[in-house]
Design a protein around this motif. Structure first.
Motif, mmCIF file in Angstrom:
data_model
loop_
_atom_site.group_PDB
_atom_site.id
_atom_site.type_symbol
_atom_site.label_atom_id
_atom_site.label_comp_id
_atom_site.label_asym_id
_atom_site.label_seq_id
_atom_site.Cartn_x
_atom_site.Cartn_y
_atom_site.Cartn_z
ATOM 1 N N GLU A 8 -6.691 -4.204 7.622
ATOM 2 C CA GLU A 8 -6.262 -5.316 6.766
ATOM 3 C C GLU A 8 -4.796 -5.173 6.388
ATOM 4 O O GLU A 8 -4.049 -6.162 6.392
ATOM 5 C CB GLU A 8 -7.115 -5.347 5.510
ATOM 6 C CG GLU A 8 -6.806 -6.509 4.621
ATOM 7 C CD GLU A 8 -7.712 -6.556 3.404
ATOM 8 O OE1 GLU A 8 -7.372 -7.278 2.470
ATOM 9 O OE2 GLU A 8 -8.749 -5.874 3.394
ATOM 10 N N LEU A 9 -4.357 -3.979 6.096
ATOM 11 C CA LEU A 9 -2.961 -3.743 5.766
ATOM 12 C C LEU A 9 -2.058 -4.037 6.962
ATOM 13 O O LEU A 9 -1.001 -4.648 6.806
ATOM 14 C CB LEU A 9 -2.773 -2.291 5.308
ATOM 15 C CG LEU A 9 -1.364 -1.902 4.883
ATOM 16 C CD1 LEU A 9 -0.957 -2.701 3.657
ATOM 17 C CD2 LEU A 9 -1.297 -0.415 4.605
ATOM 18 N N TRP A 12 -1.862 -7.852 7.437
ATOM 19 C CA TRP A 12 -1.001 -8.424 6.409
ATOM 20 C C TRP A 12 0.463 -8.154 6.722
ATOM 21 O O TRP A 12 1.302 -9.035 6.561
ATOM 22 C CB TRP A 12 -1.357 -7.834 5.043
ATOM 23 C CG TRP A 12 -0.412 -8.249 3.979
ATOM 24 C CD1 TRP A 12 -0.428 -9.421 3.281
ATOM 25 C CD2 TRP A 12 0.728 -7.524 3.518
ATOM 26 N NE1 TRP A 12 0.633 -9.456 2.406
ATOM 27 C CE2 TRP A 12 1.352 -8.294 2.528
ATOM 28 C CE3 TRP A 12 1.268 -6.282 3.838
ATOM 29 C CZ2 TRP A 12 2.487 -7.876 1.864
ATOM 30 C CZ3 TRP A 12 2.411 -5.864 3.173
ATOM 31 C CH2 TRP A 12 2.998 -6.661 2.194
ATOM 32 N N TRP A 15 1.630 -10.401 9.537
ATOM 33 C CA TRP A 15 1.736 -11.773 9.054
ATOM 34 C C TRP A 15 2.978 -11.939 8.186
ATOM 35 O O TRP A 15 3.724 -12.903 8.334
ATOM 36 C CB TRP A 15 0.498 -12.154 8.249
ATOM 37 C CG TRP A 15 0.574 -13.545 7.726
ATOM 38 C CD1 TRP A 15 1.006 -13.941 6.503
ATOM 39 C CD2 TRP A 15 0.246 -14.732 8.440
ATOM 40 N NE1 TRP A 15 0.956 -15.301 6.398
ATOM 41 C CE2 TRP A 15 0.491 -15.808 7.573
ATOM 42 C CE3 TRP A 15 -0.242 -14.986 9.711
ATOM 43 C CZ2 TRP A 15 0.265 -17.126 7.951
ATOM 44 C CZ3 TRP A 15 -0.458 -16.296 10.081
ATOM 45 C CH2 TRP A 15 -0.204 -17.345 9.208
ATOM 46 N N GLU A 16 3.197 -11.017 7.288
ATOM 47 C CA GLU A 16 4.300 -11.137 6.345
ATOM 48 C C GLU A 16 5.653 -10.989 7.015
ATOM 49 O O GLU A 16 6.595 -11.710 6.701
ATOM 50 C CB GLU A 16 4.145 -10.076 5.248
ATOM 51 C CG GLU A 16 5.039 -10.256 4.084
ATOM 52 C CD GLU A 16 4.757 -11.529 3.306
ATOM 53 O OE1 GLU A 16 5.717 -12.055 2.720
ATOM 54 O OE2 GLU A 16 3.613 -11.996 3.290
ATOM 55 N N SER A 20 5.299 -15.270 9.438
ATOM 56 C CA SER A 20 5.816 -16.207 8.444
ATOM 57 C C SER A 20 7.248 -16.612 8.768
ATOM 58 O O SER A 20 7.628 -17.768 8.597
ATOM 59 C CB SER A 20 5.722 -15.618 7.038
ATOM 60 O OG SER A 20 6.476 -14.437 6.930
#
Length: 82
Positions: A8-9, A12, A15-16, A20
């Motif tokens: 999950e980290l 994220w 994605w970040e 984005s």
């Protein structure tokens, strides 16, 4: 449990950092092309991008969503034609 948290980290983080920035940049370019340059959204370098994202000013999320829907439309078109 630890593997799930690390996964999950990692998702994220990707994605970040990467997605984005790509979605915002694509959205700014698409808005500029669709409006024939009448509406111009600023393009940021990656270091400045995260600072602007935190401030969330100048209708940041509208441009971000324009990029997201552009890629969604492109993916849909590829699935339809394939």
């Amino acid at each position: 449990m630890l593997a799930a948290s690390l996964t999950e980290l990692f998702i994220w983080f990707i994605w970040e950092i990467l997605l984005s920035f790509v979605l915002y940049t694509t959205g700014a370019v698409v808005i500029g092309l669709v409006t024939f340059g009448r509406v111009q959204k600023p393009l940021y370098w990656p270091a400045l991008f995260h600072q602007e994202k935190r401030l969330a000013k100048n209708d940041f999320y509208a441009v971000y969503m324009a990029g997201f829907f552009f890629y969604l439309l492109l993916f849909t078109l590829l699935v339809y034609l394939g």
